[in-house]
Design an enzyme around this catalytic site. Structure first.
Site, mmCIF file in Angstrom:
data_model
loop_
_atom_site.group_PDB
_atom_site.id
_atom_site.type_symbol
_atom_site.label_atom_id
_atom_site.label_comp_id
_atom_site.label_asym_id
_atom_site.label_seq_id
_atom_site.Cartn_x
_atom_site.Cartn_y
_atom_site.Cartn_z
ATOM 1 N N GLU A 71 0.833 -1.214 0.000
ATOM 2 C CA GLU A 71 0.000 0.000 0.000
ATOM 3 C C GLU A 71 0.865 1.261 0.000
ATOM 4 O O GLU A 71 0.575 2.227 -0.713
ATOM 5 C CB GLU A 71 -0.941 -0.006 1.206
ATOM 6 C CG GLU A 71 -1.951 1.109 1.209
ATOM 7 C CD GLU A 71 -2.958 1.025 0.069
ATOM 8 O OE1 GLU A 71 -3.120 2.042 -0.640
ATOM 9 O OE2 GLU A 71 -3.585 -0.030 -0.116
ATOM 10 N N GLU A 111 1.681 6.334 -7.096
ATOM 11 C CA GLU A 111 0.578 7.171 -7.565
ATOM 12 C C GLU A 111 0.935 8.652 -7.459
ATOM 13 O O GLU A 111 0.673 9.431 -8.383
ATOM 14 C CB GLU A 111 -0.696 6.883 -6.775
ATOM 15 C CG GLU A 111 -1.366 5.593 -7.164
ATOM 16 C CD GLU A 111 -2.671 5.368 -6.431
ATOM 17 O OE1 GLU A 111 -2.994 6.146 -5.496
ATOM 18 O OE2 GLU A 111 -3.369 4.410 -6.787
ATOM 19 N N LYS A 159 -0.625 2.909 -12.730
ATOM 20 C CA LYS A 159 -1.398 2.956 -11.481
ATOM 21 C C LYS A 159 -2.217 1.681 -11.286
ATOM 22 O O LYS A 159 -2.331 1.170 -10.167
ATOM 23 C CB LYS A 159 -2.308 4.177 -11.469
ATOM 24 C CG LYS A 159 -1.585 5.485 -11.275
ATOM 25 C CD LYS A 159 -2.618 6.602 -11.270
ATOM 26 C CE LYS A 159 -2.050 7.902 -10.813
ATOM 27 N NZ LYS A 159 -3.102 8.924 -10.664
#
Length: 131
Positions: A70, A77, A95
């Protein structure tokens, strides 16, 4: 003899950057908070079900795997958005692949959790019926 550039002060300062990164992700990324809540649930369940040391290793590794995925996804991103502010199909692909990595790590962690917890929960339920 060359002098080393090692500095304890710089090493300690580098931790502040890392903690700042965690603070940013906690404040800005809903999915990170969801993963962290799931991690807390897994840890509490692990404690209550008295899992083995090897099972603890699997749970802790799974949690780290998801959280690191994550964090890397978020960093990627942000970098992609910085490099290209307009819609770009190549950036979208990047992405999407990074998001897939998080999804795969989450599914892997879920499967590990199910393998560890389901037999123990079934045993607990069967023992609870005896009383």
């Amino acid at each position: 003899m060359a002098r080393s550039n090692f500095s304890w002060k710089d090493r300690i300062r580098s931790f502040s950057y890392a903690f700042n990164g965690l603070k940013i992700v906690w404040q800005e990324e809903h999915n990170f908070r969801i993963h962290l809540i799931a991690a807390v649930v897994a840890i509490v369940l692990s404690y209550l079900l008295r899992i083995s040391p090897y099972e603890w290793l699997a749970i802790i590794f799974s949690i780290g795997f998801v959280l690191v995925s994550e964090l890397l996804n978020t960093a990627l991103e942000h970098l992609a958005d910085f490099v290209c502010q307009e819609r770009n199909p190549n950036i979208k692909r990047i992405k999407d692949v990074a998001a897939a990595a998080v999804m795969l790590s989450s599914i892997t962690a879920l499967l590990i959790g199910l393998i560890i917890f389901i037999p123990k929960l079934l045993l607990w339920c069967s023992l609870a019926q005896l009383f």
